[in-house]
Design an enzyme around this catalytic site. Structure first.
Site: not given
Ligand code: GLA
Length: 430
Positions: A159, A219
């Site tokens: 990430d 997301d």
């Protein structure tokens, strides 16, 4: 054109724009399961032992994947997302799993997952902290890569939170090298472009050389508006991102949320069809222990998975749009084409679409064979360029078809398929 020249043209058309990360992995879009969208950062194992982020969750998911046909359908990676580690590194500076939730540790979990013939994915962050505030890998790339390799991990989702955006490229590339240097093949899933877009247009050649797949956009949530926003973003940026995809490296529009709470069945079919057209990783985030039979059948639909995993590895484009329909087309091996027709009108009932209006339909000259996969499987038989086939598409649903040209004149067909359809990227207005 001579035979040799023709072959050269074919080979160059078939090779992706840039070199992929040379680790031999992700030659087809990755298939598996990833905990985030469904289970998020639920660490409360006292009150919710069944759904908290713990070794039990991944072991149960792996058991179901083997027993319920998921593994056989091609889903292979069982992936941990954020919130697995302890807040402190160990005395040697290594990441460690939360001892209460992962009493056996990650190595033992990897052994269990491997004993089922599956692979284990883990999560870390290029910056100071993960997005949920757990220890980041900045300053520890080699150590963390070696730790993951020592644990026999097979995939790393890396990430991009809490990182200086100007240093993202350096960070992602250093971790890529660190993983490579361990000697263990570890599939490398990045979020580099997603975090870089606010700063500048990412360099997709460099990204493809560094990562096996990469997130570009927000997301996914368990809602149709979220899935639509991902499709809209992808279509708006397709000329930049689609050429970067190919065996070894893929655009990642995020997880499949099929089998959860937010999508109608038609919308679930749309996500599955479009994720196959986009040559996306198929990483489900749902509860495989409790999933409705229709969602399961959709996720395990062999014909859709075959499109996703097509050996040529070309990502599709949105090729036409109008009258609240979108046509998305993906070139497949053997000169075939997958066509998805999405009905974006969220009112009324099923609407008819003349599939002959799809730009790729030109491969039907002189003849083609058409198979409808969604909403129902149906062999539509031999068609011509003049055929008028109306497919019925429900609101926010998708009709998915494959078209196979029938001709003995390979060169002419090839020209039509590749140059006629896919070099031109301007949208047709229906
Ligand atoms: C970011 C990522 C998500 C997920 C969370 C975890 O938002 O984009 O996919 O990994 O972090 O905190």
């Amino acid at each position: 054109m001579s035979r040799a020249a023709c072959l050269l043209v074919i080979i160059s058309l078939m090779s992706p724009a840039a070199e992929a990360l040379d680790n031999g992995l992700a030659l087809k879009p990755t298939m598996g399961w990833l905990h985030w969208e469904r289970f998020m950062c639920n660490i409360d194992c006292d009150t919710d032992p069944n759904n908290c982020i713990s070794e039990r969750l991944y072991m149960q998911m792996a058991d179901v994947m083997v027993k319920e046909g998921w593994k056989e359908a091609g889903y292979e990676y069982v992936c941990i997302d954020d919130c697995w580690p302890s807040h402190q590194r160990d005395a040697q500076g290594r990441l460690q799993a939360d001892p209460k939730r992962f009493p056996g540790g990650i190595k033992k979990l990897a052994d269990y997952i491997h004993s089922k013939g599956l692979k284990l994915g883990i999560y870390a962050d290029v910056g100071d902290k993960t997005c949920a505030g757990y220890p980041g890998s900045l300053g520890y790339y080699e150590k963390d890569a070696q730790t993951f390799a020592d644990w026999d991990v097979d995939l790393l989702k890396f990430d991009g939170c809490f990182m200086n955006r100007a240093l993202l490229g350096e960070g992602y590339s250093n971790m890529s090298k660190a993983l490579n240097n361990t000697g263990r093949p570890i599939l490398y899933s990045c979020e580099w472009p997603l975090y870089e877009w606010p700063l500048k247009q990412p360099n997709y050649t460099a990204i493809r050389e560094t990562c096996n797949h990469w997130r570009n956009f927000d997301d996914v949530f368990d809602s149709w508006s979220s899935v639509k926003s991902i499709l809209d973003w992808t279509a708006a940026h397709q000329d930049i991102i689609v050429p970067a995809a190919g065996p070894g490296g893929w655009n990642d529009p995020d997880m499949l949320v099929i089998g959860n709470f937010g999508l109608s069945h038609d919308q679930q079919e749309s996500q599955m069809a479009l994720w196959a057209i986009m040559a996306s990783p198929l990483l489900m985030s749902n509860d495989l222990r409790d999933i409705c039979p229709r969602s399961k059948e959709l996720l395990q639909n062999k014909r859709i998975i075959d499109i996703s995993q097509d050996s040529m590895g070309k990502q599709g484009y949105r090729t036409a749009k109008g009258n609240n329909f979108e046509v998305w087309e993906r070139p497949l091996s053997k000169n075939r084409l997958a066509v998805a027709v999405l009905n974006k009108l969220e009112t009324g009932g099923p609407r008819g679409f003349n599939i002959g209006a799809a730009p790729g339909w030109k491969i039907c000259g002189p003849q083609c064979n058409v198979t409808q996969i969604l909403p129902q499987y149906k062999e539509m038989g031999v068609q011509t360029q003049q055929s008028k086939i109306i497919v019925s598409v429900n609101p926010s649903g998708t009709a998915l078809l494959t078209v196979t040209p029938i001709s003995s004149d390979f060169t002419r067909l090839h020209k039509l398929n590749w140059q006629g359809t896919f070099v031109r990227r301007k949208h047709t207005i229906l």
